[in-house]
Design a protein around this motif. Structure first.
Motif, mmCIF file in Angstrom:
data_model
loop_
_atom_site.group_PDB
_atom_site.id
_atom_site.type_symbol
_atom_site.label_atom_id
_atom_site.label_comp_id
_atom_site.label_asym_id
_atom_site.label_seq_id
_atom_site.Cartn_x
_atom_site.Cartn_y
_atom_site.Cartn_z
ATOM 1 N N CYS A 50 1.130 -1.532 -0.120
ATOM 2 C CA CYS A 50 -0.184 -0.142 -0.035
ATOM 3 C C CYS A 50 0.890 1.199 -0.402
ATOM 4 O O CYS A 50 2.164 1.466 0.686
ATOM 5 C CB CYS A 50 -1.017 -0.105 1.452
ATOM 6 N N MET A 110 -0.489 4.362 1.072
ATOM 7 C CA MET A 110 -0.507 5.495 1.284
ATOM 8 C C MET A 110 -0.299 5.401 2.655
ATOM 9 O O MET A 110 0.449 6.405 2.652
ATOM 10 C CB MET A 110 -2.018 4.971 1.929
ATOM 11 N N GLY A 111 1.316 4.491 2.920
ATOM 12 C CA GLY A 111 1.342 5.314 4.384
ATOM 13 C C GLY A 111 1.576 5.257 6.129
ATOM 14 O O GLY A 111 2.613 6.793 6.174
ATOM 15 N N CYS A 112 -0.009 5.329 5.938
ATOM 16 C CA CYS A 112 0.100 5.816 7.316
ATOM 17 C C CYS A 112 1.279 4.918 8.445
ATOM 18 O O CYS A 112 1.395 4.224 8.254
ATOM 19 C CB CYS A 112 -1.106 4.897 7.777
ATOM 20 N N CYS A 122 0.800 1.751 10.180
ATOM 21 C CA CYS A 122 0.304 0.546 9.712
ATOM 22 C C CYS A 122 1.028 -0.639 8.932
ATOM 23 O O CYS A 122 2.200 0.384 8.328
ATOM 24 C CB CYS A 122 -1.151 0.640 8.550
ATOM 25 N N GLY A 166 1.458 -0.692 4.973
ATOM 26 C CA GLY A 166 1.625 0.431 4.128
ATOM 27 C C GLY A 166 3.608 0.373 4.159
ATOM 28 O O GLY A 166 3.764 1.136 3.605
ATOM 29 N N GLY A 181 -4.135 -2.596 1.422
ATOM 30 C CA GLY A 181 -3.949 -1.780 0.550
ATOM 31 C C GLY A 181 -4.715 -0.286 0.684
ATOM 32 O O GLY A 181 -5.981 -0.778 0.819
ATOM 33 N N SER A 198 -8.643 5.451 3.283
ATOM 34 C CA SER A 198 -8.135 5.905 3.849
ATOM 35 C C SER A 198 -8.241 7.943 3.859
ATOM 36 O O SER A 198 -8.673 8.351 4.409
ATOM 37 C CB SER A 198 -6.535 5.243 3.777
HETATM 38 FE FE1 SF4 Z 1 -2.579 1.449 3.380
HETATM 39 FE FE2 SF4 Z 1 -4.986 1.437 4.913
HETATM 40 FE FE3 SF4 Z 1 -2.774 0.760 5.638
HETATM 41 FE FE4 SF4 Z 1 -3.147 3.285 5.464
HETATM 42 S S1 SF4 Z 1 -3.665 2.301 7.277
HETATM 43 S S2 SF4 Z 1 -1.288 2.672 4.623
HETATM 44 S S3 SF4 Z 1 -4.264 3.514 3.667
HETATM 45 S S4 SF4 Z 1 -3.695 -0.171 4.379
#
Ligand code: SF4
Ligand code: SAH
Length: 340
Positions: free
Chosen positions: A109, A111-113, A116, A119, A156, A190
């Motif tokens: 993924c 988005m790099g939270c 998480c 990510g 993802g 997200s």
């Molecule tokens: Fe990706 Fe969702 Fe994880 Fe954010 S929380 S990194 S959007 S999978």
């Protein structure tokens, strides 16, 4: 060659029409694939031999392989190997009302939270629609039971793989597909604002869940990079519009991170943000991971946070913790295989 499991019924109808055939053949194919779960084209007795040969020539029938399975009392985790050697996971949860599955939508993924695990591994690629559909099909075969609800909350960002995810939803929702009720399908994002606008025009009554996780931009910027592109006020506008257009209640996900977003002040600020909206808040106990320095809020703090929201008239639930020794409650699937 394209996998047949990635085709919606409408797309198969177009295929048959282009062959000069009647479009109801698509319905027959759907019944073989999803009702009888029979991919042996030679045995599809209601289609004539020449057409069966064409189908075998035009489509592939391969499915991702289950290469590992972990079991716990209420959950099962499956590791799949895709045709190009990539790996994805799905988690099945047994509830008193039925079996639910959490599917992945991408390999990695982007988005790099900050909190998480998924990510941590950059997106390698999107999953094709068939790779989503067959996660369910293979697990139903494995369990010999029907899956009744689906959450797209694995690895993802589903709205970053929009077309494949939408086709996946159409295929599993089709009455002659896997017939999973549309209101039993939940997509978690997200917060890709333009895609939320696109989704509200689709006229599909899925459940939308939005990972908000913070009551203000200051905190959200720190934990979710996406907020630097679509901030909270843009996201809240999209949520309001989504509710107005679809008349559906939206779920607000809020992962409880110790001393980051779990104070009483945060709860009040969150209530303020959400007042008067047709939403409910799902508080998610954080699943601690070995690589990331966030801690879960204490059970007591979570309860108090919920109490404040309730007092402010906000509907709230605390997510049940699944996983146990599998340690992979949905939304926190680990890429074990990759690290080994
Ligand atoms: Fe990706 Fe969702 Fe994880 Fe954010 S929380 S990194 S959007 S999978
Ligand atoms: N990318 C989408 C869907 C997959 S993540 C999204 O972010 O919404 C599904 C949910 O699990 C999100 O709310 C995410 O923030 C949450 N999550 C991620 N890591 C987690 C962890 N370690 N513990 C608990 N929830 C987590």
């Amino acid at each position: 060659m394209n996998s047949i499991y990635g085709y919606t019924k409408e797309q198969l109808e177009d295929y048959f029409l282009s062959k000069g055939e009647k479009k109801f053949k698509a319905l027959q194919v759907f019944e073989w694939l999803y009702v009888h779960k029979n991919s042996d084209v030679d045995s599809w007795s209601n289609l004539k031999k020449e057409l069966r040969e064409e189908i075998k020539k035009d489509f592939s029938f391969e499915v991702p392989k289950i290469i590992r399975e972990e079991r716990d009392t209420l959950t099962r985790k499956y590791l799949f190997e895709l045709q190009d050697g990539e790996h994805i996971e799905s988690v099945v949860m047994f509830h008193d009302y039925g079996i639910s599955i959490c599917v992945s939508s991408q390999v990695g993924c982007n988005m790099g939270c900050a909190f998480c695990e998924s990510g941590r591994r950059k997106k390698v690629r999107n999953l094709e629609a068939y790779e989503l559909v067959t996660q369910i099909l293979e697990i139903e075969n494995n369990l010999k039971e029907r899956i009744s609800s689906v959450v797209i909350m694995g690895i993802g960002e589903p709205l970053d793989n929009y077309d494949n995810v939408l086709n996946f939803i159409r295929i599993i929702n089709d009455a002659k597909g896997l017939a999973i009720g549309i209101r039993h399908i939940t997509l978690s994002t997200s917060g890709l604002v333009p895609k939320i606008y696109q989704l509200m025009q689709e006229k599909i009554q899925i459940n939308l869940a939005v990972s908000l996780h913070a009551p203000n931009d200051e905190i959200r910027n720190k934990i979710m990079k996406v907020n630097q592109v679509y901030n909270i006020s843009q996201l809240m506008r999209a949520i309001k519009d989504y509710i107005a257009v679809t008349s559906r209640r939206v779920t607000i996900e809020y992962v409880m991170l110790k001393e980051i977003n779990d104070s009483k002040k945060c709860a009040l600020e969150l209530a303020n943000l959400l007042h008067g909206l047709n939403i409910y808040v799902n508080l998610i106990p954080y699943n601690e991971t070995s690589h990331i320095n966030f801690s879960k809020s204490d059970a007591k703090t979570i309860k108090e946070f919920a109490k404040v929201l309730k007092e402010q008239g906000i509907n709230v639930t605390i997510r049940k913790e699944f996983g146990g020794k599998i340690s992979a409650a949905c939304g926190q699937l680990r890429s074990k295989e990759v690290e080994e």
